[in-house]
Enzyme design. Structure first.
Site, mmCIF file in Angstrom:
data_model
loop_
_atom_site.group_PDB
_atom_site.id
_atom_site.type_symbol
_atom_site.label_atom_id
_atom_site.label_comp_id
_atom_site.label_asym_id
_atom_site.label_seq_id
_atom_site.Cartn_x
_atom_site.Cartn_y
_atom_site.Cartn_z
ATOM 1 C CB SER A 7 -2.353 -1.319 6.359
ATOM 2 O OG SER A 7 -1.680 -2.466 5.513
ATOM 3 N N GLY A 39 -4.555 4.460 0.365
ATOM 4 C CA GLY A 39 -5.242 3.010 0.729
ATOM 5 C C GLY A 39 -4.299 1.765 1.013
ATOM 6 C CG HIS A 86 2.429 -7.144 -3.760
ATOM 7 N ND1 HIS A 86 1.796 -6.355 -2.705
ATOM 8 C CD2 HIS A 86 3.654 -6.952 -3.614
ATOM 9 C CE1 HIS A 86 2.788 -6.173 -1.791
ATOM 10 N NE2 HIS A 86 3.960 -6.381 -2.335
ATOM 11 N N PRO A 107 -8.457 6.687 5.646
ATOM 12 C CG PRO A 107 -10.375 5.100 5.601
ATOM 13 C CD PRO A 107 -9.145 5.512 4.801
ATOM 14 C CD GLN A 160 1.474 -2.377 -0.965
ATOM 15 O OE1 GLN A 160 1.668 -3.131 -0.125
ATOM 16 N NE2 GLN A 160 0.540 -1.037 -0.788
ATOM 17 C CB ALA A 171 -8.980 6.908 -2.193
HETATM 18 C C1 BV8 Z 1 9.708 -10.617 0.171
HETATM 19 C C2 BV8 Z 1 -0.700 -11.424 -2.974
HETATM 20 C C3 BV8 Z 1 11.576 -11.896 0.760
HETATM 21 C C4 BV8 Z 1 -1.292 -10.835 -3.874
HETATM 22 C C5 BV8 Z 1 0.460 -10.234 -0.841
HETATM 23 C C6 BV8 Z 1 11.343 -6.560 5.315
HETATM 24 C C7 BV8 Z 1 11.833 -6.887 4.000
HETATM 25 C C8 BV8 Z 1 11.312 -7.760 3.022
HETATM 26 C C9 BV8 Z 1 10.487 -8.637 3.282
HETATM 27 C C10 BV8 Z 1 9.820 -8.562 4.848
HETATM 28 C C11 BV8 Z 1 10.291 -7.805 5.459
HETATM 29 N N1 BV8 Z 1 9.749 -8.170 6.685
HETATM 30 C C12 BV8 Z 1 8.801 -8.931 6.507
HETATM 31 C C13 BV8 Z 1 9.105 -9.493 5.334
HETATM 32 C C14 BV8 Z 1 8.040 -10.720 4.676
HETATM 33 C C15 BV8 Z 1 6.804 -10.062 4.179
HETATM 34 C C16 BV8 Z 1 6.251 -9.127 4.922
HETATM 35 O O1 BV8 Z 1 6.338 -7.970 4.556
HETATM 36 N N2 BV8 Z 1 5.403 -9.495 6.010
HETATM 37 C C17 BV8 Z 1 4.646 -8.577 6.778
HETATM 38 C C18 BV8 Z 1 3.525 -9.385 7.228
HETATM 39 C C19 BV8 Z 1 5.531 -7.816 7.673
HETATM 40 N N3 BV8 Z 1 7.123 -9.678 2.861
HETATM 41 C C20 BV8 Z 1 7.288 -10.667 1.658
HETATM 42 O O2 BV8 Z 1 7.071 -11.869 1.963
HETATM 43 C C21 BV8 Z 1 7.422 -9.897 0.308
HETATM 44 N N4 BV8 Z 1 8.274 -10.940 -0.220
HETATM 45 O O3 BV8 Z 1 9.898 -9.691 0.519
HETATM 46 O O4 BV8 Z 1 10.389 -11.633 -0.232
HETATM 47 C C22 BV8 Z 1 12.654 -12.462 -0.134
HETATM 48 C C23 BV8 Z 1 13.928 -11.903 -0.025
HETATM 49 C C24 BV8 Z 1 14.885 -12.673 -0.790
HETATM 50 C C25 BV8 Z 1 14.667 -13.941 -1.431
HETATM 51 C C26 BV8 Z 1 13.134 -14.411 -1.352
HETATM 52 C C27 BV8 Z 1 12.249 -13.559 -0.659
HETATM 53 C C28 BV8 Z 1 6.121 -10.252 -0.827
HETATM 54 C C29 BV8 Z 1 4.697 -9.539 0.057
HETATM 55 C C30 BV8 Z 1 3.790 -9.532 -0.915
HETATM 56 C C31 BV8 Z 1 2.882 -10.346 -0.213
HETATM 57 N N5 BV8 Z 1 1.542 -10.623 -1.199
HETATM 58 N N6 BV8 Z 1 -0.729 -10.711 -1.577
HETATM 59 C C32 BV8 Z 1 -2.715 -10.904 -3.733
HETATM 60 O O5 BV8 Z 1 -3.116 -11.774 -3.185
HETATM 61 O O6 BV8 Z 1 -3.388 -9.676 -3.558
HETATM 62 S S1 BV8 Z 1 0.127 -9.335 0.673
HETATM 63 C C33 BV8 Z 1 -1.287 -8.403 0.481
HETATM 64 O O7 BV8 Z 1 -0.820 -7.151 1.159
HETATM 65 C C34 BV8 Z 1 -1.401 -7.746 -0.922
HETATM 66 O O8 BV8 Z 1 -0.640 -7.962 -1.880
HETATM 67 C C35 BV8 Z 1 -1.638 -6.138 -0.666
HETATM 68 O O9 BV8 Z 1 -1.502 -5.362 -1.763
HETATM 69 C C36 BV8 Z 1 -0.655 -5.896 0.285
HETATM 70 C C37 BV8 Z 1 -0.500 -4.717 1.172
HETATM 71 O O10 BV8 Z 1 -2.069 -4.358 1.841
HETATM 72 P P1 BV8 Z 1 -2.734 -3.168 1.776
HETATM 73 O O11 BV8 Z 1 -2.813 -3.003 0.035
HETATM 74 O O12 BV8 Z 1 -2.065 -2.025 2.358
HETATM 75 O O13 BV8 Z 1 -4.319 -3.380 2.296
HETATM 76 P P2 BV8 Z 1 -4.702 -3.671 3.600
HETATM 77 O O14 BV8 Z 1 -6.001 -4.324 3.791
HETATM 78 O O15 BV8 Z 1 -3.430 -3.973 4.371
HETATM 79 O O16 BV8 Z 1 -4.788 -2.088 4.014
HETATM 80 C C38 BV8 Z 1 -5.874 -1.212 3.313
HETATM 81 C C39 BV8 Z 1 -5.774 0.303 3.765
HETATM 82 O O17 BV8 Z 1 -6.701 0.751 2.933
HETATM 83 C C40 BV8 Z 1 -6.051 0.298 5.216
HETATM 84 O O18 BV8 Z 1 -5.339 1.252 5.877
HETATM 85 C C41 BV8 Z 1 -7.546 1.127 5.060
HETATM 86 O O19 BV8 Z 1 -7.547 2.038 6.339
HETATM 87 C C42 BV8 Z 1 -7.510 1.806 3.871
HETATM 88 N N7 BV8 Z 1 -8.621 2.197 3.082
HETATM 89 C C43 BV8 Z 1 -9.980 1.249 3.295
HETATM 90 N N8 BV8 Z 1 -10.794 1.993 2.445
HETATM 91 C C44 BV8 Z 1 -10.196 3.180 1.818
HETATM 92 C C45 BV8 Z 1 -8.997 3.330 2.460
HETATM 93 N N9 BV8 Z 1 -8.161 4.161 1.992
HETATM 94 C C46 BV8 Z 1 -8.453 5.011 1.231
HETATM 95 N N10 BV8 Z 1 -9.915 4.906 0.815
HETATM 96 C C47 BV8 Z 1 -10.725 4.034 0.929
HETATM 97 N N11 BV8 Z 1 -12.017 4.107 0.652
#
Ligand code: BV8
Ligand code: ZN
Length: 264
Positions: free
Chosen positions: A204, A202, A126, A229, A108, A246
């Protein structure tokens, strides 16, 4: 579901066996895999969404409202990635290819750290920092972003213009409300449904449809290994939950499964 914390020296034998017998492994990653490279995640304490509102920075409407603010934010993130290095997790993931017949890396993340660690092919669900395109006509922007006339460290930077229609250039990423590219999502979904083991590292597990991949794998009875974690919604479906960072876990897991993995 087996919970293994990082300070336990042994990984479950059943996990090591599953890895050694696997022909096709999928590694699905999120921002956490780049955390130990110094790249902020989104939803952790010091994450991006603690500083900026995704509505303003990761949507088409936000870009329309203030293209210079959004372009400047992505440019500052891209430059931070350019200054960073792949960490031991990226390197261990790339090294898996030595022991597994088929490795599919699905991320992602929009950085290139998997590629710089040696992964030949990465599915970027993404998008990527390195594929900017015209917001109006979608024509790829071919000029190098670091060309002297584009280098600035200002928070707001006017995006470059499209050579064909003079539209503003946008980051090559998938924003909220935008569809994932079929040519990325379909092969990722196929791989998640037919692999022998899937790692979720890594992430959420909150952003759909990407987050559905490990759930689809688990629903087919294929072992899912979560490395994080913290707990996520995937805990309930993962066969193995490896609690920890990781960069600690992945090199140790490879060395436990393949004793020569630790060598150069
Ligand atoms: C779409 C842009 C629809 C790039 C990002 C159901 C089905 C379809 C869509 C939806 C749905 N429900 C809701 C939706 C809408 C939405 C969505 O999911 N909303 C959420 C809030 C519920 N989804 C969308 O809009 C998607 N598009 O479905 O379009 C559609 C359909 C038809 C026609 C038209 C449209 C698009 C989603 C993409 C959004 N883009 N970013 C950028 O700027 O980078 S989102 C953002 O979140 C990033 O892309 C990121 O990659 C993504 C996920 O986040 P994570 O990578 O998980 O990062 P996070 O910080 O959350 O977590 C980090 C984790 O790492 C933690 O758990 C932590 O504990 C852990 N960690 C920390 N340190 C370590 C570690 N793990 C291991 N080792 C470590 N050292
Ligand atoms: Zn254009």
């Amino acid at each position: 579901m087996t919970l293994t914390t990082i300070n336990e020296l042994e990984f479950p034998q059943s996990l090591l066996d599953a890895l050694r017998q696997a022909r096709h492994v999928v590694v699905f990653t999120g921002a956490g895999v780049s955390a130990e490279s110094g790249i902020p995640t989104f939803r952790d304490e010091s994450g991006y969404w603690g500083d900026v509102d995704p509505e303003d920075f990761a949507t088409r409407a936000g870009f329309r409202r203030d293209p210079a603010l959004v372009w400047g934010w992505y440019e500052s993130r891209r430059k931070q990635v350019m200054r960073s290095q792949p960490n031991p997790a990226h390197i261990a993931i790339a090294r898996l290819a030595r022991y597994i017949e088929q490795l599919t890396v699905v991320t992602q993340n929009i950085d290139d750290l998997h590629e710089r660690a040696g992964c030949a092919e990465v599915l970027h669900l993404h998008g990527s920092f390195f594929a900017p395109r015209c917001f109006a006509c979608a024509r790829p922007y071919s000029k190098p972003l670091d060309s002297p006339d584009l280098v600035s460290s200002e928070p707001r930077q006017e995006p470059p213009r499209c050579a064909r229609c003079n539209g503003r250039i946008r980051p090559g990423v998938v924003w909220f409300g935008e569809q994932l590219q079929r040519e990325m999502y379909q092969p990722a979904q196929r791989a998640a449904q037919k692999c022998d083991v899937l790692f979720s590292i890594g992430t959420s597990s909150l952003i759909y449809p990407a987050a559905s991949l490990p759930f689809e794998t688990a629903a087919r009875g294929i072992p899912v290994v979560q490395v994080n974690p913290s707990a996520t919604d995937l805990d309930a479906k993962a066969k193995f939950n490896l609690r920890g960072q990781a960069g600690d876990i992945m090199p140790r897991l490879l060395a436990a499964a393949w004793p020569d993995a630790g060598e150069g």
